[in-house]
Scaffold this active site. Sequence first.
Site, PDB file in Angstrom:
ATOM      1  N   CYS A   1     -44.031 -15.077  -2.058  1.00  0.00           N
ATOM      2  CA  CYS A   1     -44.918 -15.730  -1.101  1.00  0.00           C
ATOM      3  C   CYS A   1     -46.245 -14.973  -1.017  1.00  0.00           C
ATOM      4  O   CYS A   1     -47.326 -15.579  -1.043  1.00  0.00           O
ATOM      5  CB  CYS A   1     -44.227 -15.798   0.267  1.00  0.00           C
ATOM      6  SG  CYS A   1     -45.162 -16.706   1.506  1.00  0.00           S
ATOM      7  N   CYS A   2     -46.183 -13.631  -0.947  1.00  0.00           N
ATOM      8  CA  CYS A   2     -47.414 -12.834  -0.908  1.00  0.00           C
ATOM      9  C   CYS A   2     -48.218 -13.018  -2.195  1.00  0.00           C
ATOM     10  O   CYS A   2     -49.451 -13.072  -2.157  1.00  0.00           O
ATOM     11  CB  CYS A   2     -47.089 -11.357  -0.708  1.00  0.00           C
ATOM     12  SG  CYS A   2     -46.579 -10.911   0.960  1.00  0.00           S
TER      13      CYS A   2
ATOM     14  N   CYS B   1     -49.657 -12.040   8.506  1.00  0.00           N
ATOM     15  CA  CYS B   1     -49.329 -13.438   8.782  1.00  0.00           C
ATOM     16  C   CYS B   1     -48.388 -13.523  10.000  1.00  0.00           C
ATOM     17  O   CYS B   1     -47.639 -12.584  10.280  1.00  0.00           O
ATOM     18  CB  CYS B   1     -48.629 -14.050   7.579  1.00  0.00           C
ATOM     19  SG  CYS B   1     -49.680 -14.171   6.117  1.00  0.00           S
TER      20      CYS B   1
ATOM     21  N   CYS C   1     -44.591 -12.691   9.619  1.00  0.00           N
ATOM     22  CA  CYS C   1     -44.280 -11.396   8.998  1.00  0.00           C
ATOM     23  C   CYS C   1     -44.886 -10.211   9.737  1.00  0.00           C
ATOM     24  O   CYS C   1     -44.921  -9.095   9.219  1.00  0.00           O
ATOM     25  CB  CYS C   1     -44.775 -11.385   7.550  1.00  0.00           C
ATOM     26  SG  CYS C   1     -44.042 -12.691   6.563  1.00  0.00           S
TER      27      CYS C   1
ATOM     28  N   CYS D   1     -48.202  -6.040   0.404  1.00  0.00           N
ATOM     29  CA  CYS D   1     -48.205  -7.450   0.009  1.00  0.00           C
ATOM     30  C   CYS D   1     -48.636  -7.634  -1.434  1.00  0.00           C
ATOM     31  O   CYS D   1     -48.553  -8.736  -1.968  1.00  0.00           O
ATOM     32  CB  CYS D   1     -49.124  -8.241   0.923  1.00  0.00           C
ATOM     33  SG  CYS D   1     -50.811  -7.650   0.892  1.00  0.00           S
TER      34      CYS D   1
HETATM   35 FE1  SF4 Z   1     -46.071 -15.064   2.967  1.00  0.00          FE
HETATM   36 FE2  SF4 Z   1     -45.439 -13.334   4.896  1.00  0.00          FE
HETATM   37 FE3  SF4 Z   1     -46.727 -12.509   2.679  1.00  0.00          FE
HETATM   38 FE4  SF4 Z   1     -47.953 -14.021   4.546  1.00  0.00          FE
HETATM   39  S1  SF4 Z   1     -47.188 -11.895   4.750  1.00  0.00           S
HETATM   40  S2  SF4 Z   1     -48.098 -14.281   2.369  1.00  0.00           S
HETATM   41  S3  SF4 Z   1     -46.286 -15.409   5.147  1.00  0.00           S
HETATM   42  S4  SF4 Z   1     -44.630 -13.328   2.834  1.00  0.00           S
END
Ligand code: SF4
Length: 240
Positions: free
Chosen positions: A119-120, A203, A206, A231
């Site tokens: 996701c990151c 985010c 998170c 991240c």
């Molecule tokens: Fe995704 Fe969480 Fe990374 Fe944001 S911090 S990009 S929501 S995994």
Amino acid sequence: MLGKEELKALNDYFEEKEPLEVLKWGVEKFYPKIVLACSLQAEDIVILDMLSRVVEKPKVFIIDTGRLHQESYDLIEEITKKYNADVRLYFPDYKDVEDMVNKYGINLFYKSVEFRKMCCEIRKVRPLKRALEGMEAWITGLRREQNFTRGGIKKIELDEVNGGIIKLNPLADWTWEQVWDYIKKNNVPYNKLYDKGYKSIGCVPCTRPVKPWEHPRAGRWWWEQNSDKECGLHYRKEVK
Ligand code: SF4
């Protein structure tokens, strides 16, 4: 590109110097191909405030992952009104996000470190690559005391992960107290999440507030054990 010897000499010289001096050097050498990465943390806005004193129109990018806090969006509005900066927002590729969430779930990051990193990668790292296209240098608000992966950062680095461009970390040796002293003395806008107990901004799903005795980054990906709590925006290859 700077050679290793030159880089070492620059870091020896700038280690005892103020952040403003590092920024002046960076702007003189690279502007307009130098950009500030703003992740809406206190440190980033401090640097934006300083940059505004050394260049008429600083270039800034912000990555909107699609999962930011309202307070972060409010801060974007505030800084774009206050500073004469060229602020660009970068978003993830909608197709990448659609594929990911339809396959693995909207909150996939809680399922495993691998999914969280995916996701990151999609929401942050890929937009970063686009934001750095054509740049010769970027500026970050990283500080050595933030966590164990950042203890060895230099004020001027060769960013091998991003095509060998220069990465400036002017606040590398600053403490949390120095950051907030600067904010108060100079009336710098800050993310209102700090007033709610957050010590590091990311985010919504998170990031959470931390207790006064907890490490400032303890609120990031708090459910993960033994992960690097990064991240991917600031992965480094050690330059020997
Ligand atoms: Fe995704 Fe969480 Fe990374 Fe944001 S911090 S990009 S929501 S995994």
